[in-house]
Design an enzyme around this catalytic site. Structure first.
Site, PDB file in Angstrom:
ATOM      1  N   TRP A   1       0.814  -1.216   0.000  1.00 53.17           N
ATOM      2  CA  TRP A   1       0.000   0.000   0.000  1.00 53.17           C
ATOM      3  C   TRP A   1       0.846   1.264   0.000  1.00 53.17           C
ATOM      4  O   TRP A   1       0.347   2.346  -0.340  1.00 53.17           O
ATOM      5  CB  TRP A   1      -0.947   0.001   1.206  1.00 53.17           C
ATOM      6  CG  TRP A   1      -2.045  -0.990   1.078  1.00 53.17           C
ATOM      7  CD1 TRP A   1      -2.193  -2.148   1.788  1.00 53.17           C
ATOM      8  CD2 TRP A   1      -3.163  -0.935   0.183  1.00 53.17           C
ATOM      9  NE1 TRP A   1      -3.314  -2.819   1.385  1.00 53.17           N
ATOM     10  CE2 TRP A   1      -3.942  -2.088   0.397  1.00 53.17           C
ATOM     11  CE3 TRP A   1      -3.570  -0.027  -0.779  1.00 53.17           C
ATOM     12  CZ2 TRP A   1      -5.097  -2.359  -0.308  1.00 53.17           C
ATOM     13  CZ3 TRP A   1      -4.736  -0.287  -1.485  1.00 53.17           C
ATOM     14  CH2 TRP A   1      -5.484  -1.434  -1.248  1.00 53.17           C
TER      15      TRP A   1
ATOM     16  N   ASN B   1       0.782   3.037  -5.223  1.00 57.09           N
ATOM     17  CA  ASN B   1       0.173   4.311  -5.596  1.00 57.09           C
ATOM     18  C   ASN B   1       0.923   5.417  -4.859  1.00 57.09           C
ATOM     19  O   ASN B   1       0.511   5.860  -3.788  1.00 57.09           O
ATOM     20  CB  ASN B   1      -1.315   4.310  -5.241  1.00 57.09           C
ATOM     21  CG  ASN B   1      -2.068   5.487  -5.830  1.00 57.09           C
ATOM     22  OD1 ASN B   1      -1.467   6.472  -6.242  1.00 57.09           O
ATOM     23  ND2 ASN B   1      -3.383   5.400  -5.866  1.00 57.09           N
ATOM     24  N   ILE B   2       2.016   5.879  -5.452  1.00 53.65           N
ATOM     25  CA  ILE B   2       2.887   6.838  -4.786  1.00 53.65           C
ATOM     26  C   ILE B   2       2.215   8.194  -4.574  1.00 53.65           C
ATOM     27  O   ILE B   2       2.396   8.806  -3.503  1.00 53.65           O
ATOM     28  CB  ILE B   2       4.203   6.984  -5.568  1.00 53.65           C
ATOM     29  CG1 ILE B   2       4.990   5.669  -5.512  1.00 53.65           C
ATOM     30  CG2 ILE B   2       5.056   8.118  -5.014  1.00 53.65           C
ATOM     31  CD1 ILE B   2       5.407   5.248  -4.130  1.00 53.65           C
TER      32      ILE B   2
ATOM     33  N   HIS C   1     -13.007   4.381  -0.607  1.00 48.48           N
ATOM     34  CA  HIS C   1     -13.325   3.234  -1.468  1.00 48.48           C
ATOM     35  C   HIS C   1     -14.831   2.965  -1.486  1.00 48.48           C
ATOM     36  O   HIS C   1     -15.418   2.721  -2.543  1.00 48.48           O
ATOM     37  CB  HIS C   1     -12.566   1.991  -0.987  1.00 48.48           C
ATOM     38  CG  HIS C   1     -11.164   1.907  -1.485  1.00 48.48           C
ATOM     39  ND1 HIS C   1     -10.130   2.633  -0.951  1.00 48.48           N
ATOM     40  CD2 HIS C   1     -10.615   1.169  -2.494  1.00 48.48           C
ATOM     41  CE1 HIS C   1      -8.999   2.352  -1.589  1.00 48.48           C
ATOM     42  NE2 HIS C   1      -9.269   1.473  -2.529  1.00 48.48           N
TER      43      HIS C   1
END
Length: 484
Positions: free
Chosen positions: A373, A377-378, A414
């Site tokens: 995690w 997704n930097i 989400h």
């Protein structure tokens, strides 16, 4: 007389001695030299020249011949009698061997062959299901009514509100408390206004609503970062804060830039590479078409065939359908990752000359869930670290509490991006994200190395199809079974 006799004796002895020495040397020379030495003193002079040349030839041969030392002779004899040494097998971890390129190629070939078989089976069973026109209907119900696009255009109001608030704060027209309150109202409205619009309008499709909500979520995170950075600049009385934050062009550069974290001076590339830009554009067009084709041809029939086992509560068939859906779902997810994080974001970065291209790291080597995690997704990871995790740690919050709070915020977004467009609230995405906390603890505590990496891959391959089937089943029951 005696002296003359002595001299004669010496002369008689010298030829005898030379003869003896010649016999010893002649035996080592070729046979032709013997015949020449038998011809007196003149013959001796002529015979000395070929013997000297023969010596040179022999010396040259000795130089060119390999020198055999006793040690080499011993090693050769040992090789004859012993052919075993103390060593580990290549596949043992103690061997230190790490070149598995051939096995990786074999895995790729087997993966291609297995998927080719499934693709042929799908074509034989269902025919060609790819329909590009059907994709348009996912975004629009009416070709003359574009609610999702209108909703995205309205987002400029929130950008202008943030810019106006920052201008007043920079010149001191309003206080920090008033500015914080205006930012709070702006950001809260930015989240609830699009969700209320999507839930209210019947003309907006689930795909169009999800796309609009994604845009508003990204804008929320950008404007939050814009607020924080300008506040930090005012606190340290940065000299460039007043000039740069007032510019319309700079804030829109930040809105369209492939980053979520605001800066006063972004790193810029020296020029636009046209060949690089065209390659990324070709990849974007190709992979989006490939994803659409795989969804229509592979995933939709599998999901439709999974409704009957869910209605009958046939657990064995449910597991079989879930595993069957896992392969195309994971393949589409991998293609989406490359399409979005590499092709699309690099295309935008190159077009805008944005210098920081670190959009992802080696998440595929993750041995823990937290590492995955943090690296897949930097941009989101940088935002969470900069604007959420470090401020909590600065206020004395425990490390595990801060990490749990980050997962909680991520679970909220989400669920926000899934439940609102579908207009149903089942909390499957929320619980899926919150389940990452005990999974991260278990993997970090009991699994290491390759076992941890395998656990991360299994959670990615199996976890997503479960959530997809849950939402599709509930959506199907809510909109089709209840109506019929």
């Amino acid at each position: 007389m005696l002296q003359m006799l002595k001299m004669g004796d010496r002369n008689d002895r010298v030829p005898m001695m030379t003869r003896r020495t010649r016999r010893t040397t002649i035996c080592a020379t070729p046979a032709g030299a013997n015949s020449k030495q038998a011809n007196g003193s003149a013959g001796e002079k002529t015979s000395s020249q070929p013997s000297h040349s023969n010596r040179k030839v022999k010396e040259e041969k000795r130089v060119h011949e390999p020198v055999t030392t006793p040690r080499k002779e011993r090693s050769k004899t040992s090789e004859r009698f012993s052919c075993h040494v103390l060593q580990e097998s290549l596949l043992s971890s103690a061997s230190g061997y790490s070149n598995y390129r051939g096995i990786l190629n074999w895995c790729v070939v087997m993966l291609v062959l297995c998927n080719a078989r499934l693709f042929l089976e799908n074509l034989i069973k269902y025919g060609i299901l790819v329909d590009p026109i059907q994709v348009v209907s996912l975004f629009l119900k009416d070709p003359y009514n574009w609610p999702a696009s209108c909703l995205i255009i309205v987002s400029n109001v929130f950008i202008m509100a943030a810019l106006y608030t920052e201008r007043r704060l920079s010149v001191g027209t309003i206080s920090e408390t008033t500015g914080t309150f205006l930012y709070l109202v702006n950001l809260t409205t930015l989240l609830f206004f699009p969700s209320a619009t999507v839930l209210t309008l019947t003309s907006i499709t689930p795909v169009g609503g999800a796309f609009a909500l994604c845009v508003y979520t990204v804008l929320f995170m950008k404007l939050y970062s814009y607020k924080d950075v300008n506040m930090w600049c005012r606190e340290i009385r940065h000299t460039k804060a007043r000039t740069l934050t007032r510019s319309h062009s700079y804030i829109y550069y930040f809105v369209f830039a492939p980053t979520l974290c605001y800066e006063l001076n972004f790193p810029r590339s020296p020029r636009i590479r046209k060949s690089f830009l065209l390659r990324r554009l070709f990849e974007m067009l190709f992979f989006i078409q490939l994803q659409i084709g795989l969804v229509q041809q592979w995933m939709v029939p599998t999901i439709q065939n999974s409704m009957k086992p869910f209605q009958d509560m046939d657990f064995s068939r449910m597991i079989e359908r879930m595993l069957k859906l896992a392969v195309p779902n994971h393949l589409i997810w991998l293609i989406f990752f490359y399409w979005f994080f590499h092709s699309s974001m690099n295309f935008v970065a190159e077009l805008m000359r944005f210098g920081d291209r670190e959009f992802y790291q080696d998440w595929w080597n993750s041995e823990t869930v937290t590492y995955f995690w943090s690296n897949w997704n930097i941009p989101v990871h940088k935002w969470c670290l900069r604007h959420f995790y470090k401020p909590l740690m600065g206020r004395g919050v425990n490390k595990w509490v801060a990490q749990t709070a980050i997962f909680l915020v991520s679970a909220f977004f989400h669920e926000y991006l899934v439940s609102v467009p579908l207009k149903m609230f089942r909390l499957w995405a929320f619980m899926g994200m919150m389940s990452q906390i005990p999974l991260a603890w278990f993997v970090g505590r009991f699994l290491r190395g390759n076992y941890g990496n395998a656990a991360v891959w299994i959670s990615l391959i199996i976890g997503q199809p479960i959530a997809v089937l849950m939402y599709v089943h509930d959506f199907y029951v809510l909109h089709y079974v209840s109506q019929s």
